[in-house]
Design a protein around this motif. Sequence first.
Motif, PDB file in Angstrom:
ATOM      1  N   GLY A 100      -2.760  19.294   4.668  1.00  0.00           N
ATOM      2  CA  GLY A 100      -3.498  18.203   4.055  1.00  0.00           C
ATOM      3  C   GLY A 100      -2.835  17.631   2.799  1.00  0.00           C
ATOM      4  O   GLY A 100      -3.453  16.858   2.071  1.00  0.00           O
ATOM      5  N   ARG A 101      -1.590  17.992   2.557  1.00  0.00           N
ATOM      6  CA  ARG A 101      -0.881  17.473   1.380  1.00  0.00           C
ATOM      7  C   ARG A 101      -0.290  16.089   1.626  1.00  0.00           C
ATOM      8  O   ARG A 101      -0.019  15.363   0.679  1.00  0.00           O
ATOM      9  CB  ARG A 101       0.218  18.450   0.956  1.00  0.00           C
ATOM     10  N   VAL A 102      -0.075  15.729   2.872  1.00  0.00           N
ATOM     11  CA  VAL A 102       0.450  14.414   3.244  1.00  0.00           C
ATOM     12  C   VAL A 102      -0.432  13.859   4.349  1.00  0.00           C
ATOM     13  O   VAL A 102      -0.743  14.558   5.309  1.00  0.00           O
ATOM     14  CB  VAL A 102       1.918  14.499   3.730  1.00  0.00           C
ATOM     15  N   ASN A 103      -0.841  12.596   4.190  1.00  0.00           N
ATOM     16  CA  ASN A 103      -1.626  11.946   5.237  1.00  0.00           C
ATOM     17  C   ASN A 103      -1.086  10.537   5.469  1.00  0.00           C
ATOM     18  O   ASN A 103      -0.104  10.134   4.845  1.00  0.00           O
ATOM     19  CB  ASN A 103      -3.118  11.935   4.883  1.00  0.00           C
ATOM     20  N   ALA A 104      -1.717   9.814   6.370  1.00  0.00           N
ATOM     21  CA  ALA A 104      -1.247   8.482   6.742  1.00  0.00           C
ATOM     22  C   ALA A 104      -1.209   7.544   5.538  1.00  0.00           C
ATOM     23  O   ALA A 104      -0.248   6.783   5.357  1.00  0.00           O
ATOM     24  CB  ALA A 104      -2.134   7.901   7.837  1.00  0.00           C
ATOM     25  N   GLU A 105      -2.237   7.602   4.702  1.00  0.00           N
ATOM     26  CA  GLU A 105      -2.290   6.720   3.538  1.00  0.00           C
ATOM     27  C   GLU A 105      -1.137   7.006   2.579  1.00  0.00           C
ATOM     28  O   GLU A 105      -0.532   6.075   2.037  1.00  0.00           O
ATOM     29  CB  GLU A 105      -3.628   6.853   2.808  1.00  0.00           C
ATOM     30  N   ASP A 106      -0.807   8.285   2.387  1.00  0.00           N
ATOM     31  CA  ASP A 106       0.313   8.642   1.517  1.00  0.00           C
ATOM     32  C   ASP A 106       1.608   8.037   2.027  1.00  0.00           C
ATOM     33  O   ASP A 106       2.395   7.468   1.260  1.00  0.00           O
ATOM     34  CB  ASP A 106       0.491  10.167   1.441  1.00  0.00           C
ATOM     35  N   LEU A 107       1.831   8.171   3.312  1.00  0.00           N
ATOM     36  CA  LEU A 107       3.062   7.665   3.911  1.00  0.00           C
ATOM     37  C   LEU A 107       3.138   6.147   3.825  1.00  0.00           C
ATOM     38  O   LEU A 107       4.178   5.591   3.462  1.00  0.00           O
ATOM     39  CB  LEU A 107       3.148   8.139   5.363  1.00  0.00           C
ATOM     40  N   VAL A 108       2.035   5.461   4.116  1.00  0.00           N
ATOM     41  CA  VAL A 108       2.013   3.998   4.047  1.00  0.00           C
ATOM     42  C   VAL A 108       2.197   3.532   2.599  1.00  0.00           C
ATOM     43  O   VAL A 108       2.942   2.587   2.338  1.00  0.00           O
ATOM     44  CB  VAL A 108       0.716   3.433   4.666  1.00  0.00           C
ATOM     45  N   GLU A 109       1.558   4.203   1.652  1.00  0.00           N
ATOM     46  CA  GLU A 109       1.721   3.828   0.238  1.00  0.00           C
ATOM     47  C   GLU A 109       3.166   3.967  -0.218  1.00  0.00           C
ATOM     48  O   GLU A 109       3.679   3.113  -0.945  1.00  0.00           O
ATOM     49  CB  GLU A 109       0.804   4.682  -0.640  1.00  0.00           C
ATOM     50  N   GLU A 110       3.843   5.019   0.196  1.00  0.00           N
ATOM     51  CA  GLU A 110       5.254   5.191  -0.168  1.00  0.00           C
ATOM     52  C   GLU A 110       6.125   4.117   0.465  1.00  0.00           C
ATOM     53  O   GLU A 110       7.042   3.602  -0.163  1.00  0.00           O
ATOM     54  CB  GLU A 110       5.758   6.580   0.221  1.00  0.00           C
ATOM     55  N   ALA A 111       5.836   3.788   1.718  1.00  0.00           N
ATOM     56  CA  ALA A 111       6.594   2.737   2.384  1.00  0.00           C
ATOM     57  C   ALA A 111       6.381   1.387   1.695  1.00  0.00           C
ATOM     58  O   ALA A 111       7.316   0.599   1.551  1.00  0.00           O
ATOM     59  CB  ALA A 111       6.210   2.652   3.855  1.00  0.00           C
ATOM     60  N   ILE A 112       5.174   1.133   1.241  1.00  0.00           N
ATOM     61  CA  ILE A 112       4.881  -0.093   0.502  1.00  0.00           C
ATOM     62  C   ILE A 112       5.642  -0.091  -0.817  1.00  0.00           C
ATOM     63  O   ILE A 112       6.279  -1.083  -1.189  1.00  0.00           O
ATOM     64  CB  ILE A 112       3.366  -0.257   0.273  1.00  0.00           C
TER      65      ILE A 112
END
Length: 113
Positions: free
Chosen positions: A72-84
């Motif tokens: 639970g340390r990385v989720n879809a929102e985390d990945l999308v925020e980093e890509a943004i």
Amino acid sequence: MKTSIFISLSALTLFLVATPTSANEISAINQTSTDSIVKITPFDLVYGAYRGYFTDSGIPGYANLIAAVNAGRVNAEDLVEEAIALGRLAPETINNRAYLNSVAGLLDSLDTN
């Protein structure tokens, strides 16, 4: 058992086929200005994360990504925020539930393959 092997091989084939696209998109991003944003597919985003393209941003790659997702340390929102933040996705993508659901589903499927 045969079904499990078939599914695993199918997933591996998809990963291998998508590699040139992912690498080309990331190269194109690095060669263009930060004002132009290349929209990448959820698959390419997750696969890029798996390959370690976001390690400088604190998102681990390979088996460490799978462990981080499972914990639970990385989720879809985390990945999308980093890509943004890196200019790989448009800012409004964070509000696109279909895109986020696709990324979440792909992240969850990493552990099964």
